[in-house]
Design an enzyme around this catalytic site. Structure first.
Site, PDB file in Angstrom:
ATOM      1  NE  ARG A   1     -15.171 -21.407  15.335  1.00 39.41           N
ATOM      2  CZ  ARG A   1     -13.993 -21.519  15.962  1.00 39.41           C
ATOM      3  NH1 ARG A   1     -13.260 -20.435  16.202  1.00 39.41           N
ATOM      4  NH2 ARG A   1     -13.563 -22.705  16.349  1.00 39.41           N
TER       5      ARG A   1
ATOM      6  CG  LEU B   1     -11.474 -11.770  10.560  1.00 38.50           C
ATOM      7  CD1 LEU B   1     -11.004 -11.914   9.116  1.00 38.50           C
ATOM      8  CD2 LEU B   1     -12.987 -11.920  10.633  1.00 38.50           C
ATOM      9  CG  ASP B   2     -12.461 -17.031  15.526  1.00 43.50           C
ATOM     10  OD1 ASP B   2     -12.284 -16.163  16.404  1.00 43.50           O
ATOM     11  OD2 ASP B   2     -13.535 -17.660  15.391  1.00 43.50           O
ATOM     12  CE  LYS B   3      -3.114 -20.939  14.087  1.00 42.42           C
ATOM     13  NZ  LYS B   3      -2.475 -21.945  14.976  1.00 42.42           N
TER      14      LYS B   3
END
Length: 327
Positions: free
Chosen positions: A240, A141-143
């Site tokens: 995104r 998962l992105d930060k």
């Protein structure tokens, strides 16, 4: 980090249906929990014996009724150091670990984030997970994305989970708040690859890898939409990029969303909530998969974090205060 290696001891007897098959093919059939590349490496390294004789030729033909023995070591795969970092553990057994990732926590060390990551935390929490590639991390998962992640605690579990990802069996669902009012759900089927000029970013490109995102509307507001999304593929930044591609970027996304667009007549409280939300409004809400050992279909859910609950509440109130808007 533990410097000791894990010993692997495996045995099996070939069947009549293995007649004429190569040794590497037979091992892949007998020991599907290990990758073909790993099994081939063990053959080449002299870790495989057939009827007591070591064989180092992957293409050696089998006849059936052979006794196969594998004695090998699983080497340390990661060099990062363990760190005592608290993990929100949703589920854990001997094979897998499911965590609920908070915002502002990087999954894997990289440029600008050499430690203080989930990988460092896993090395401290799970003994010998340093023998599993990437400390068992099979998807990221992105930060600043929150929510559910599964981690493999063993090499065989990782092989199973990676296979489920590649074959689109594992189910991952998200909730997001996006800009603009969407009238209905749908899907985005658009390939994703590296941005042509900004190499740290992703973009929809004809030369990219296939990427499919399904979405449905959970709640409509006068300038935003609360979505439930399901990944069919798992490309970097997929949700995104896809939402920005259809002109409904995620609220708070500094990379793909641009500056927040405030609706006319927004209250000071709403403006403060929107401008104070400094991450993409994206949460991995549900994860489903077949357990790598029991083959049981398992599902976990993680409720929206407080910051997203507050933000959606403010968006809902903004819509209530502007009743002339036609949803």
């Amino acid at each position: 980090m533990s410097q000791s290696d894990n010993q692997v001891s495996l045995s099996a007897v070939t069947g009549s249906h293995h007649f004429g098959q190569r040794l590497d093919q037979v091992l892949a059939d007998l020991f599907p929990e290990y990758s073909r590349s790993k099994l081939k490496t063990w053959i080449l390294d002299g870790n495989v014996s057939v009827n007591g004789a070591v064989l180092t030729t992957p293409r050696q033909k089998m006849f059936g009724d052979e006794q196969i023995e594998i004695e090998a070591r699983v080497e340390v795969q990661v060099s990062s150091q363990p760190q005592k970092i608290a993990l929100d553990i949703v589920y854990e057994d001997d094979s897998i670990l499911v965590i609920n990732k908070p915002a502002d926590l990087v999954v894997h060390p990289g440029a600008g984030n050499h430690d203080g990551t989930i990988l460092n935390a896993l090395l401290a929490h799970v003994p010998n997970i340093d023998t599993v590639p990437r400390a068992g991390i099979v998807h990221r998962l992105d930060k600043d994305t929150t929510g559910l992640m599964v981690v493999a605690k063993t090499l065989s579990a990782q092989t199973h989970l990676v296979d489920q990802l590649q074959n689109r069996v594992m189910s991952r669902e998200y909730e997001a708040l996006v800009m603009g009012t969407m009238v209905a759900g749908g899907e985005v089927d658009a390939p994703i690859g590296r941005h042509a000029t900004k190499r740290t970013l992703m973009a929809v490109r004809e030369t990219g890898k296939p990427a499919v995102t399904h979405y449905r509307v959970m709640e409509k507001f006068r300038a935003y939409t609360h979505l439930r999304l399901k990944l069919e593929t798992g490309r970097t930044h997929q949700i995104r990029v896809h939402m920005a591609y259809i002109k409904h970027p995620l609220v708070g996304d500094p990379v793909y969303g641009g500056r927040p667009r405030l609706p006319r007549g927004a209250s000071p409280e709403f403006v403060e909530a929107l401008r104070g939300f400094n991450r993409q409004a994206l949460h991995a809400v549900q994860l489903s998969l077949f357990h790598p050992e029991t083959d049981e279909w398992m599902t976990w859910q993680a409720p929206l974090p407080d910051d997203m609950v507050h933000l959606i509440g403010q968006v809902r109130e903004d819509t209530r205060q502007n009743p002339d808007f036609d949803l």
